[in-house]
Design a protein around this motif. Structure first.
Motif, PDB file in Angstrom:
ATOM      1  N   VAL A  65     -36.401  -3.496  23.835  1.00 45.11           N
ATOM      2  CA  VAL A  65     -37.781  -3.343  23.380  1.00 45.11           C
ATOM      3  C   VAL A  65     -38.721  -3.205  24.575  1.00 45.11           C
ATOM      4  O   VAL A  65     -39.681  -2.422  24.555  1.00 45.11           O
ATOM      5  CB  VAL A  65     -38.184  -4.536  22.492  1.00 45.11           C
ATOM      6  CG1 VAL A  65     -39.663  -4.475  22.144  1.00 45.11           C
ATOM      7  CG2 VAL A  65     -37.349  -4.560  21.224  1.00 45.11           C
ATOM      8  N   ASN A 113     -38.331   0.415  26.032  1.00 44.64           N
ATOM      9  CA  ASN A 113     -38.696   1.549  25.181  1.00 44.64           C
ATOM     10  C   ASN A 113     -40.085   1.430  24.541  1.00 44.64           C
ATOM     11  O   ASN A 113     -40.610   2.443  24.067  1.00 44.64           O
ATOM     12  CB  ASN A 113     -37.651   1.730  24.073  1.00 44.64           C
ATOM     13  CG  ASN A 113     -36.306   2.148  24.609  1.00 44.64           C
ATOM     14  OD1 ASN A 113     -36.037   3.320  24.827  1.00 44.64           O
ATOM     15  ND2 ASN A 113     -35.436   1.168  24.840  1.00 44.64           N
ATOM     16  N   ILE A 114     -40.646   0.227  24.529  1.00 41.81           N
ATOM     17  CA  ILE A 114     -41.960   0.077  23.882  1.00 41.81           C
ATOM     18  C   ILE A 114     -42.954  -0.625  24.802  1.00 41.81           C
ATOM     19  O   ILE A 114     -44.036  -0.099  25.094  1.00 41.81           O
ATOM     20  CB  ILE A 114     -41.829  -0.690  22.547  1.00 41.81           C
ATOM     21  CG1 ILE A 114     -41.044   0.157  21.541  1.00 41.81           C
ATOM     22  CG2 ILE A 114     -43.207  -1.027  21.982  1.00 41.81           C
ATOM     23  CD1 ILE A 114     -40.877  -0.492  20.192  1.00 41.81           C
ATOM     24  N   VAL A 157     -46.026   1.386  26.503  1.00 39.11           N
ATOM     25  CA  VAL A 157     -47.375   1.040  26.035  1.00 39.11           C
ATOM     26  C   VAL A 157     -48.245   0.600  27.209  1.00 39.11           C
ATOM     27  O   VAL A 157     -49.430   0.948  27.310  1.00 39.11           O
ATOM     28  CB  VAL A 157     -47.310  -0.067  24.966  1.00 39.11           C
ATOM     29  CG1 VAL A 157     -48.698  -0.631  24.678  1.00 39.11           C
ATOM     30  CG2 VAL A 157     -46.712   0.474  23.679  1.00 39.11           C
ATOM     31  N   LEU A 188     -44.127   7.884  25.153  1.00 33.91           N
ATOM     32  CA  LEU A 188     -44.139   6.715  24.279  1.00 33.91           C
ATOM     33  C   LEU A 188     -43.577   7.050  22.903  1.00 33.91           C
ATOM     34  O   LEU A 188     -42.786   6.283  22.336  1.00 33.91           O
ATOM     35  CB  LEU A 188     -45.569   6.186  24.156  1.00 33.91           C
ATOM     36  CG  LEU A 188     -45.802   5.053  23.153  1.00 33.91           C
ATOM     37  CD1 LEU A 188     -45.010   3.814  23.546  1.00 33.91           C
ATOM     38  CD2 LEU A 188     -47.284   4.714  23.062  1.00 33.91           C
ATOM     39  N   SER A 225     -40.043   5.183  21.810  1.00 35.67           N
ATOM     40  CA  SER A 225     -40.171   4.190  20.748  1.00 35.67           C
ATOM     41  C   SER A 225     -39.192   4.442  19.609  1.00 35.67           C
ATOM     42  O   SER A 225     -38.750   3.492  18.942  1.00 35.67           O
ATOM     43  CB  SER A 225     -41.607   4.178  20.220  1.00 35.67           C
ATOM     44  OG  SER A 225     -41.955   5.435  19.664  1.00 35.67           O
ATOM     45  N   ARG A 280     -36.462   1.610  17.373  1.00 34.32           N
ATOM     46  CA  ARG A 280     -37.115   1.352  16.093  1.00 34.32           C
ATOM     47  C   ARG A 280     -36.457   0.200  15.336  1.00 34.32           C
ATOM     48  O   ARG A 280     -37.140  -0.635  14.730  1.00 34.32           O
ATOM     49  CB  ARG A 280     -37.089   2.615  15.242  1.00 34.32           C
ATOM     50  CG  ARG A 280     -37.769   2.453  13.893  1.00 34.32           C
ATOM     51  CD  ARG A 280     -37.960   3.769  13.203  1.00 34.32           C
ATOM     52  NE  ARG A 280     -38.740   3.632  11.992  1.00 34.32           N
ATOM     53  CZ  ARG A 280     -39.172   4.635  11.234  1.00 34.32           C
ATOM     54  NH1 ARG A 280     -38.888   5.891  11.613  1.00 34.32           N
ATOM     55  NH2 ARG A 280     -39.870   4.416  10.147  1.00 34.32           N
ATOM     56  N   THR A 337     -37.354  -3.280  16.754  1.00 29.80           N
ATOM     57  CA  THR A 337     -38.784  -3.605  16.816  1.00 29.80           C
ATOM     58  C   THR A 337     -39.228  -4.278  15.522  1.00 29.80           C
ATOM     59  O   THR A 337     -38.916  -3.804  14.430  1.00 29.80           O
ATOM     60  CB  THR A 337     -39.615  -2.329  17.025  1.00 29.80           C
ATOM     61  OG1 THR A 337     -39.129  -1.647  18.181  1.00 29.80           O
ATOM     62  CG2 THR A 337     -41.078  -2.669  17.222  1.00 29.80           C
ATOM     63  N   TRP A 374     -44.183  -2.410  14.956  1.00 32.39           N
ATOM     64  CA  TRP A 374     -43.965  -0.972  14.771  1.00 32.39           C
ATOM     65  C   TRP A 374     -45.176  -0.319  14.095  1.00 32.39           C
ATOM     66  O   TRP A 374     -45.582   0.802  14.456  1.00 32.39           O
ATOM     67  CB  TRP A 374     -42.696  -0.744  13.950  1.00 32.39           C
ATOM     68  CG  TRP A 374     -42.395   0.707  13.699  1.00 32.39           C
ATOM     69  CD1 TRP A 374     -42.654   1.425  12.574  1.00 32.39           C
ATOM     70  CD2 TRP A 374     -41.806   1.613  14.632  1.00 32.39           C
ATOM     71  NE1 TRP A 374     -42.262   2.727  12.723  1.00 32.39           N
ATOM     72  CE2 TRP A 374     -41.730   2.883  13.994  1.00 32.39           C
ATOM     73  CE3 TRP A 374     -41.337   1.500  15.927  1.00 32.39           C
ATOM     74  CZ2 TRP A 374     -41.201   4.003  14.610  1.00 32.39           C
ATOM     75  CZ3 TRP A 374     -40.802   2.613  16.549  1.00 32.39           C
ATOM     76  CH2 TRP A 374     -40.739   3.847  15.896  1.00 32.39           C
ATOM     77  N   LEU A 433     -47.864   0.134  16.573  1.00 30.31           N
ATOM     78  CA  LEU A 433     -47.482   1.192  17.504  1.00 30.31           C
ATOM     79  C   LEU A 433     -47.784   2.569  16.918  1.00 30.31           C
ATOM     80  O   LEU A 433     -48.278   3.466  17.623  1.00 30.31           O
ATOM     81  CB  LEU A 433     -45.996   1.065  17.846  1.00 30.31           C
ATOM     82  CG  LEU A 433     -45.429   2.142  18.786  1.00 30.31           C
ATOM     83  CD1 LEU A 433     -46.099   2.064  20.146  1.00 30.31           C
ATOM     84  CD2 LEU A 433     -43.922   1.986  18.920  1.00 30.31           C
TER      85      LEU A 433
END
Length: 681
Positions: free
Chosen positions: A28, A31-32, A36, A79, A83, A87, A90, A95, A98
């Protein structure tokens, strides 16, 4: 044994699931969380460059803005792609936020077009970009993928620090625009003050929750020259910048200092976030070892946890109770007392009136809440003091305007006085008396503004004046004075220091009675001595008012509220209440037997004097040669021609000595009405 196995199996299952969740953190994060963070950085940079472009509007800055927009768009694409790979790992709430962020990034072209067309102010641009960044921070707020308390606490602390870094970025953009224009607007200074308070609170809350390893990095940052310079920048803007005034010379370095701190915060927070994410892997490896000891130590852990929780709950409850009592004391006693002192015009020291709401606590969160309450207390008291200063300014405006009008009216009355002495034509003199009476009423309204401002009108008497003359003087300041009947005993007088205010008070009540009663009815003004002073009643025969409105007005007269500019249609009510309170006079309204309204004034014994005035005398100016006409107030002077036989009015011939003008422009407000009333009587 079975129960122990069940407990062991349940604990082992939970521990294994915890290990899996810890292993998800890295994915996480990669990838997020990290993309972000990059999006936040690029949005902050684009906001800064956009404000720079609006501030200087050069082609070079527009080129830089286009380059920065391409970087932001590339980050948004990255992003979106990364993301999708995380998925399943998350949380649903994270999510959803996001996806909101991605949609806002896709709609940035609308905001950019407004910037290019210069349809937004600098402050508007800062707020628009900040709303997108806020959505990105809300993605972090939903980062709840691990049951490990330590990781959760450190993650929340870093999120708070990240939000404080966003405040620094907003401040950087704001001071850049102010530097370009050479001054700050009121809105920009207010926005900067709010940013300072929010940044310091978020930074303090975040760093206070970090463990020793992560806190050390921020301790190093706090000791740098960049951070101390930025604190000085904030203090300088709040203390020295005035809206619309030129900025101080050192303002040229403000954007550079703010940008430097933003970069250092970004680097420090990024490093701390990496350390937090790296902690998940070793924790997952130790989970298998934990399974072996969970069964044996489970019961002991439960008992220890219960004991510690009980002790902690008692401590927290006691500290919260102390904080509750301090907050209740502030709301129920200290703030109302402070407001009353401000209304009395006392000076208030904000620093002395805002002691800490809570003492040092062993619980960081409660200590932070205490500091937050202290900040709220300081803001509330500062706002109350500001409102008091504003009211003082309004009162000064009232007083200044009223004094100017009063000066002009006094001059006008003096001129009318001179004309009345020179003119002998009865018709013209009658019209001149009408102008004199109108000017007198205008002066009363001007004095009403002086009273509302808290000052005292310039007119005054040193010696007592008969209450009968006071009532007649008040009647002559009313437009429809011919409808007023005065029935007042002659044996009582009013102390000289109260005459002006009582005349004004009575005039307001008499005028109200004449306005709200039919024109063919009479208004009665009666007075008599009572056990606790002297009572004066003003009775009309109008339609009256409802009992609810009557109770409301009596409450306002008994305890006059603070003057409200929005309630300007009841200026007379405010004036009556203020004058009554000044001399300890009780004023109350009641329904009269005729259906109208009676206003009763109870003058205290301290200002009522018995048999302390001289009876008014008529002074003859000349001995008449022939018997005067029946209607003449003063014998005619001169021969017996047709014109000489007309009645001639002599100013102040029948006026009480205490109300006679000692100089030409002191008491001329009682001239016109007094003469006409003497003729009618």
């Amino acid at each position: 044994m079975t129960a122990l196995v069940v407990i062991w199996g349940f604990a082992a299952a939970l521990t294994i699931e915890q290990g899996k969740q810890l292993l998800r953190i890295q994915k996480v994060y990669d990838n997020i969380v990290y993309p972000v963070g990059e999006a936040i950085n690029e949005l902050q940079s684009e906001r800064f460059v956009s404000v720079s472009y609006l501030a200087w509007r050069t082609s070079a800055l527009h080129t830089d803005l286009r380059v920065q927009r391409r970087k932001t768009d590339a980050t948004a694409v990255l992003l979106t792609r990364l993301s999708e790979q995380a998925r399943d790992e998350t949380p649903a709430a994270m999510w959803d936020r996001l996806q909101d962020l991605i949609r806002q990034l896709d709609r940035l072209d609308v905001l950019r077009g407004q910037v290019d067309d210069k349809r937004l102010t600098r402050l508007d641009v800062i707020e628009e970009y900040s709303s997108v960044v806020e959505t990105a921070h809300q993605v972090y707020d939903r980062l709840m993928i691990s049951p490990d308390i330590d990781i959760i606490e450190q993650t929340k602390a870093l999120i708070l620090i990240t939000r404080s870094r966003e405040m620094v970025s907003q401040q950087s953009a704001l001071v850049l625009g102010a530097q370009a224009s050479g001054r700050m607007t009121q809105d920009e200074r207010d926005a900067f003050s709010g940013m300072v308070g929010k940044r310091r609170l978020l930074y303090q809350l975040g760093t206070s929750q970090l463990d020793a390893g992560l806190l050390k990095q921020y301790g190093t940052l706090n000791s740098t020259a960049t951070y101390t310079s930025f604190l000085s920048l904030e203090d300088d803007v709040i203390a020295r910048v005035r809206p619309g005034q030129p900025l101080p010379p050192e303002a040229i370095a403000w954007p550079t200092t703010a940008q430097a701190l933003t970069r250092q915060l970004t680097e420090t927070t990024g490093a701390a976030a990496g350390v937090t994410a790296a902690r998940a892997a070793p924790l997952a490896q130790s989970v298998l070892w934990d399974i072996g000891i969970v069964g044996g130590l489970g019961l002991a852990a439960v008992l220890a946890t219960a004991f510690i929780s009980f002790r902690f709950a008692r401590t927290v409850t006691g500290e919260l109770s102390m904080l509750h009592r301090a907050a209740a004391d502030l709301a129920g006693r200290r703030l109302p007392d402070l407001v009353r002192r401000l209304r009395r015009g006392e000076d208030v020291d904000v620093a002395a009136e805002t002691p800490p709401m809570a003492q040092a606590s062993g619980t960081v969160e409660i200590e932070n809440v205490g500091r937050a309450f202290t900040s709220v207390q300081h803001t509330a008291i500062e706002a109350a003091v500001g409102q008091a200063e504003l009211r003082k300014g309004v009162n000064k405006v009232f007083l200044n305007l009223a004094r100017r009008s009063q000066s002009l009216l006094q001059r006008q009355l003096g001129m009318l006085d001179g004309l009345e002495k020179e003119i002998t034509d009865p018709d013209l003199l009658e019209r001149l008396f009408g102008v004199d009476h109108l000017t007198t009423r205008m002066r009363r309204h001007s004095e009403g503004l002086i009273i509302l401002s808290g000052a005292v009108p310039g007119r005054g008497w040193r010696n007592p004046v008969r209450l009968y003359d006071v009532a007649r003087a008040a009647t002559e300041e009313v437009e429809d004075y011919l409808r007023v009947d005065v029935n007042m005993p002659h044996g009582y007088s009013l102390a000289g220091g109260s005459v002006t205010d009582v005349v004004h008070l009575l005039a307001e009540l008499i005028e109200n009675a004449t306005v709200f009663s039919p024109p063919q009815t009479r208004v009665q003004v009666r007075g008599e001595l009572v056990a606790r002073g002297f009572a004066i009643e003003v009775e009309d025969r109008g339609l009256g008012i409802t009992s609810e409105e009557l109770a409301h007005i009596n409450a306002r007269l008994a305890d006059p509220p603070e003057f409200d500019l929005a309630d300007s249609d009841r200026l007379g009510l405010f004036v009556v209440g203020l004058l009554a309170r000044r001399h300890n006079i009780r004023v109350s309204l009641r329904t009269s037997p005729y259906g109208g309204t009676s206003a009763v004034l109870l003058l205290p014994q301290e200002i009522v004097v018995e048999n302390d005035t001289r009876e008014p005398t008529v002074e003859r100016l000349a001995q008449p040669e022939a018997p005067p006409p029946a209607l003449a107030l003063t014998p005619p002077i001169g021969g017996g021609g047709a014109q000489d036989s007309l009645p001639r009015r002599v100013r102040q011939a029948n006026l009480a000595p205490q109300l006679m003008e000692e100089q030409g422009d002191v008491f001329s407000s009682f001239q016109a009405g007094w003469r006409r009333a003497q003729e009618d009587s």
